[in-house]
Structure formats: C-alpha cells, structure tokens
Design a protein around this motif. Structure first.
Motif, PDB file in Angstrom:
ATOM      1  N   ARG A   1       3.089  -0.804   4.218  1.00  0.00           N
ATOM      2  CA  ARG A   1       3.164   0.550   3.658  1.00  0.00           C
ATOM      3  C   ARG A   1       4.563   0.787   3.086  1.00  0.00           C
ATOM      4  O   ARG A   1       5.573   0.530   3.736  1.00  0.00           O
TER       5      ARG A   1
ATOM      6  N   ASP B   1      -1.431   6.991   0.027  1.00  0.00           N
ATOM      7  CA  ASP B   1      -2.831   6.627  -0.211  1.00  0.00           C
ATOM      8  C   ASP B   1      -3.609   6.572   1.101  1.00  0.00           C
ATOM      9  O   ASP B   1      -3.039   6.489   2.195  1.00  0.00           O
TER      10      ASP B   1
ATOM     11  N   GLU C   1       6.829   3.688   0.351  1.00  0.00           N
ATOM     12  CA  GLU C   1       6.798   5.096  -0.032  1.00  0.00           C
ATOM     13  C   GLU C   1       5.855   5.339  -1.202  1.00  0.00           C
ATOM     14  O   GLU C   1       4.987   6.199  -1.153  1.00  0.00           O
TER      15      GLU C   1
ATOM     16  N   ALA D   1       2.230   4.815   0.862  1.00  0.00           N
ATOM     17  CA  ALA D   1       2.111   5.605   2.083  1.00  0.00           C
ATOM     18  C   ALA D   1       1.218   6.815   1.891  1.00  0.00           C
ATOM     19  O   ALA D   1       0.557   7.272   2.830  1.00  0.00           O
TER      20      ALA D   1
ATOM     21  N   VAL E   1       0.855  -1.181   0.000  1.00  0.00           N
ATOM     22  CA  VAL E   1       0.000   0.000   0.000  1.00  0.00           C
ATOM     23  C   VAL E   1       0.895   1.236   0.000  1.00  0.00           C
ATOM     24  O   VAL E   1       1.838   1.326   0.789  1.00  0.00           O
TER      25      VAL E   1
ATOM     26  N   GLU F   1      -6.171   4.872   3.893  1.00  0.00           N
ATOM     27  CA  GLU F   1      -6.194   3.540   4.479  1.00  0.00           C
ATOM     28  C   GLU F   1      -6.978   2.602   3.563  1.00  0.00           C
ATOM     29  O   GLU F   1      -8.029   2.974   3.033  1.00  0.00           O
TER      30      GLU F   1
ATOM     31  N   PRO G   1      -1.001  -5.880   5.271  1.00  0.00           N
ATOM     32  CA  PRO G   1      -0.619  -4.665   4.556  1.00  0.00           C
ATOM     33  C   PRO G   1       0.812  -4.243   4.904  1.00  0.00           C
ATOM     34  O   PRO G   1       1.252  -4.369   6.052  1.00  0.00           O
TER      35      PRO G   1
END
Length: 540
Positions: free
Chosen positions: A274, A260, A276, A258, A256, A262, A272
């Motif tokens: 996170r 974006d 960059e 960072a 995912v 949640e 998940p």
C-alpha cells in the motif's frame, strides 16, 4: 504429483508473503512537517433556489452566506447575488477567497469563507482533486444530508503531513526568463503548483499527496516527503528479502493505492504494498524493486486516476519498458494493470537477476542509476544504449559547430550541470548522466545551435564521462593580446553592430576587438567617444 507440488509451492509462497508483510511494519517512517488548517465555520453556499432553501439548515458553529447564481432572494438569508459577474475562487479550507468581477471593470467584490458548498450542476472548480474544504454536491435530499454532515466535521483545527519537499537549485522549470519543464504543473490534479518563471511554488494547503509531481520530475527537485522515497525503498528491500528467506519464489510486487478498495484475491506470489497514491512512485522505485529481486512490478489501477495523472504514469511505464527491452528483459515486467488483468499478470517468467542489497540512498537519479547499473550487470543480452521516447528523463545533447559561438548561455541555464564550460580555453563540454532533457539549453541558446535527444547509455563510465561538444581557439585582444572571447563571438558582434550609429568609424569598430580593460582606456583617449558620452558600460 504436479498438482501437489504446485499446491505446496502456493502454500509456501503464501506463508512467505505473510512473513514479508509483517516484516515491513518494522520500518520506521521518518516524520515530516505538518500543515495546519483552521476553520471557524463560515460557509458560502453557491447556487440558486436550492442554496436559499438549504442555508437555514446550518446551525452554529456553521454560519451560512449564499452566493446566488439564479433566482430571487429570501428574507432572513444573507445573500450576495452573482448578477452576471465572473467568479474566481482561490484558497483552501479555512482560507477561501471569492473574487466577484464585472466585465470591463478592474475592481472586484471579495468574499472570504472557511468552507464552500457548491450546489451548481457543474462545479465552479474543475480540477480533478478539489481543495480541502470545497464540497460539490447534488441538490437531492440524501446528497444534501451528507453535505451537511461533512460541513459539521470540517469546523475546528486540522493538520496533515507536508507531502513534498522542493529544491529550487536543481529545478528544471526555468532559467534566464525562459520556461522549459512544466511536467509537475501539467500533471498535478489539485492544481497546487504554479510557475514563478525561474522556479515553481507549491501550495502546501492545496497539495493532497497525489505524488505525481515527484514521479514526473526529471531532476528530483520535487520529492515525496511522507513517506520518503528512501523509506519506501527500504520497505521494498525488506519485503522481498524476507519473502525469499521464507522460501517464497517468483515474487510479484503489486502497488495498491491506500485510498482504493482492497484488491481482489491475489495469487500466492503477488505481494501487495500500500502506498499513498499509485502515482507517488515512479521509474526509479519500480526498477529498484526489480533489482531487489521482484520478477515483475504491477501498478493496480482500480479506476479514479485523473486523466493527466494516468497519462504521466503511462509515460513512465513506457520509458521503463524501453529500458528493460534494451537490457534484454521482458518490457512488461513493469506494467499498469486493471483488476480484470491481475490474475493473468501474476504469471511471469524469471528475470534471472541476482538480488541486489544496496541501500537506495541519494537523490532520485542516483537511485535510478544504481538500479539500472545492477540490472545491466546481470543482463545477458543487453544493448549498449536504450533509445527512449520524448519525455524520458535521460538523454544526450548535440551542438552545431557552424552555429555555436560558445556564448555559454546554455551552461548558465542547465539545472543539472550537464553542460560545462572549458577550464582554460573556449569549450562546451557535456556529462550525459546529468542531463534531464528539460530543454532549457535549447530555449536559451541565441543561435539555435543545440538540440537534445532522449536515450540512456548503460555503460556507467561512458555515461559519466566529460565529453567535448564544441571548442574554438580563443580570440585575443588586438591591443594587449589577452584572450577574452572566441572568434565567432567577435564576428557575430561585428556583424550585428555593423549598422549601429555608435560604430560607424573605424576606431569604434576596432574597439570591439579589444578586451574590457583596453576598451575603457581607448574610450578615455578618444575625443569623439568622450563627446558622445560613451562609457565602458557600452562594451562590457
């Protein structure tokens, strides 16, 4: 009973996921250099009447100057009319330069600024990721109020991580005046990378850490520096190991961005991570995650990826799928998914891989090969080779024996040392594991005798073996007998110089069949050559 077992499994997976996410906090990220900006509040506002009306709202330390694109000047507002001139903008926060040019005239008026506020209907800078300090705003009141707040916040001294590292020695961009690989330049959404012919240069102040340059780089010349790939891979290894140790099963790793929002609720086995930017991890990271025990890897695209970046990521996903399919694994074990597909993507079968525990140190290609070798060793129905689409960073090279003269221009151009010369005789040799499919060899070959094909050999010994592509017996000097070239090189030279004025007599033509030392001696003994001013430089 089945529902209760499923519920128990979900609870166990959920607890294992929480423990895994807590564990990766123990990974210490190696720091990187910082890039500094200094902004003193000099603002150039680009626009028409709306720019003139907005300029008086800027108060110290902000100081406004208007670059007027249309309309008439107002008293008390410093104005420079564009007046039909071209506008070229370079720079970044604290160091913008605006060149105002007139068609047909070489001189340009130059403006400098710390900040740019563009109020045009279309932005002057069209790249998807604008330079820090450049704001493009609508001219309605809410938008202008937000722009004013942003300008106020961008006065002072700022810093950010230097997101990239660059090793020019292994860069496949260019050699011998020829340009081949432009993947990083084409994909960069900030247009922060430019060509220096033999290598590239990255503007650290315009780079904003998108990371797609490192993902598409076939050799690893550009690498992500914060976090380092080794740190990211260590997080993944610890994440998946902890998840298994805590009783979790069928782990699905979800990357995912960072920036974006949640992600929507995940299934209990979706973990998940996170990063960059979504494009900051690529093929070698995804395959290593599978080797470390993930049943699948999902890249959660919540929208907003620039078109060139999305295309680059899809190309990498395609290559990963082709490799997995050839290994006998589901090709969709690595995929790019949207929010709507996330729940369904959590339903995955088992790959049946015994998790690896190797430390993913080394360069980009070394890490990729470690993961591929582990997946190959675990595969039950692997083919010996994966045929890949154009753009993949693995492949082979072939040579036309009839056309190749063994001039070895390709050897000098090859950035990965995939092409090698012979040790004691005229040869062209090849190591497939080192080939990045950049195409520099095909561009530098004067005879168009070499071509490349994307593929991946799974057998490590075969992939790393030195393979003979072409060889010839040496041509020996007709005077001293010393080998110094190949027959095809001499024949090619005689053919090309057949009509040259300096080689019309038999002695001059015979000189072409001599080694360098014997040529110099023969020139010194030839009165006609001395009269014409020929030196050894002609024939070296």
């Amino acid at each position: 009973m089945n529902e209760r077992m499923t519920e128990t499994g979900e609870v166990r997976n959920g607890r294992a996921r929480e423990a895994a996410l807590e564990a990766i906090g123990r990974v210490t990220l190696e720091p990187t250099d910082l890039v500094e900006y200094q902004s003193r509040g000099r603002v150039v506002i680009i626009g028409g009447a709306e720019a003139l009306e907005f300029a008086p709202r800027l108060e110290p330390p902000l100081r406004a100057q208007v670059l007027l694109t249309a309309g008439e000047e107002l008293p008390g507002v410093p104005v420079i009319p564009l007046a039909g001139r071209t506008l070229d903008i370079t720079g970044h926060l604290g160091a913008f330069t605006l060149h105002l040019g007139e068609p047909g005239r070489p001189n340009a008026e130059v403006l400098t600024a710390d900040l740019l506020l563009d109020l045009g209907e279309e932005p002057q800078l069209r790249m998807p990721m604008k330079p820090p300090g450049y704001l493009w705003s609508a001219s309605d009141e809410p938008a202008l109020s937000r722009a004013l707040d942003q300008l106020r916040e961008l006065v002072g001294t700022f810093d950010k991580p230097r997101y990239f590292g660059y090793d020019a020695a292994i860069c496949a961009h260019g050699r011998s005046g020829q340009i081949a690989c432009t993947r990083c330049i084409d994909a960069c959404p900030a247009e922060a990378i430019s060509s220096l012919i033999e290598q590239v240069t990255v503007d650290a102040h315009r780079c904003q850490g998108g990371g797609v340059c490192a993902t598409v780089c076939p050799s690893g010349a550009i690498r992500y520096s914060y976090p380092r790939p080794a740190d990211t891979l260590e997080q993944i290894r610890l994440l998946l190991r902890t998840y298994r140790q805590e009783g979790g099963s069928q782990a699905v790793l979800v990357f995912v961005a960072a920036s974006d929002a949640e992600p929507p609720p995940l299934t209990a086995n979706q973990i998940p991570l996170r990063i960059e930017e979504l494009a900051s991890v690529g093929l070698e990271v995804w395959l290593t995650a599978l080797a470390y025990g993930a049943e699948s890897v999902l890249l959660l695209d919540q929208g907003g990826m620039p078109a060139a970046v999305a295309q680059a990521v899809k190309q990498q996903v395609t290559t990963a799928g082709e490799i997995l399919a050839a290994l006998g694994y589901p090709p969709h074990a690595i995929r790019l998914v949207g929010v709507a597909d996330l729940a369904e993507a959590g339903e995955t079968g088992r790959l049946g891989i015994e998790p690896a525990n190797f430390a993913a140190n080394g360069g980009k290609r070394q890490v990729a090969y470690m993961a591929i070798d582990h997946l190959f060793a675990q595969a039950a129905r692997a083919r010996p080779m994966a045929s890949l689409t154009v753009g993949a960073p693995f492949g082979t090279a072939q040579v036309s024996a009839e056309a190749c003269t063994l001039c070895l221009a390709c050897v000098g151009a090859c950035p990965g040392k995939a092409l090698l010369s012979g040790q004691d005789e005229p040869q062209l040799r090849f190591i497939e594991a080192n080939c990045v499919q950049c195409g520099l060899c095909t561009r530098t070959c004067p005879e168009d005798a070499i071509w490349i094909t994307p593929r991946l050999l799974f057998n490590r010994e075969e992939r790393s073996r030195v393979r003979l592509l072409h060889q010839e017996p040496p041509f020996c000097c007709t005077v001293c007998g010393k080998p110094f070239a190949t027959h095809s090189v001499i024949q090619n030279m005689l053919r090309k110089l057949e009509g040259h004025a300096m080689f019309q007599d038999a002695r001059a033509r015979h000189r072409l069949t001599m080694c360098q030392d014997c040529r110099v001696v023969d020139i010194a003994q030839d009165p006609e050559a001395m009269d014409q001013g020929i030196t050894g430089k002609w024939l070296q």
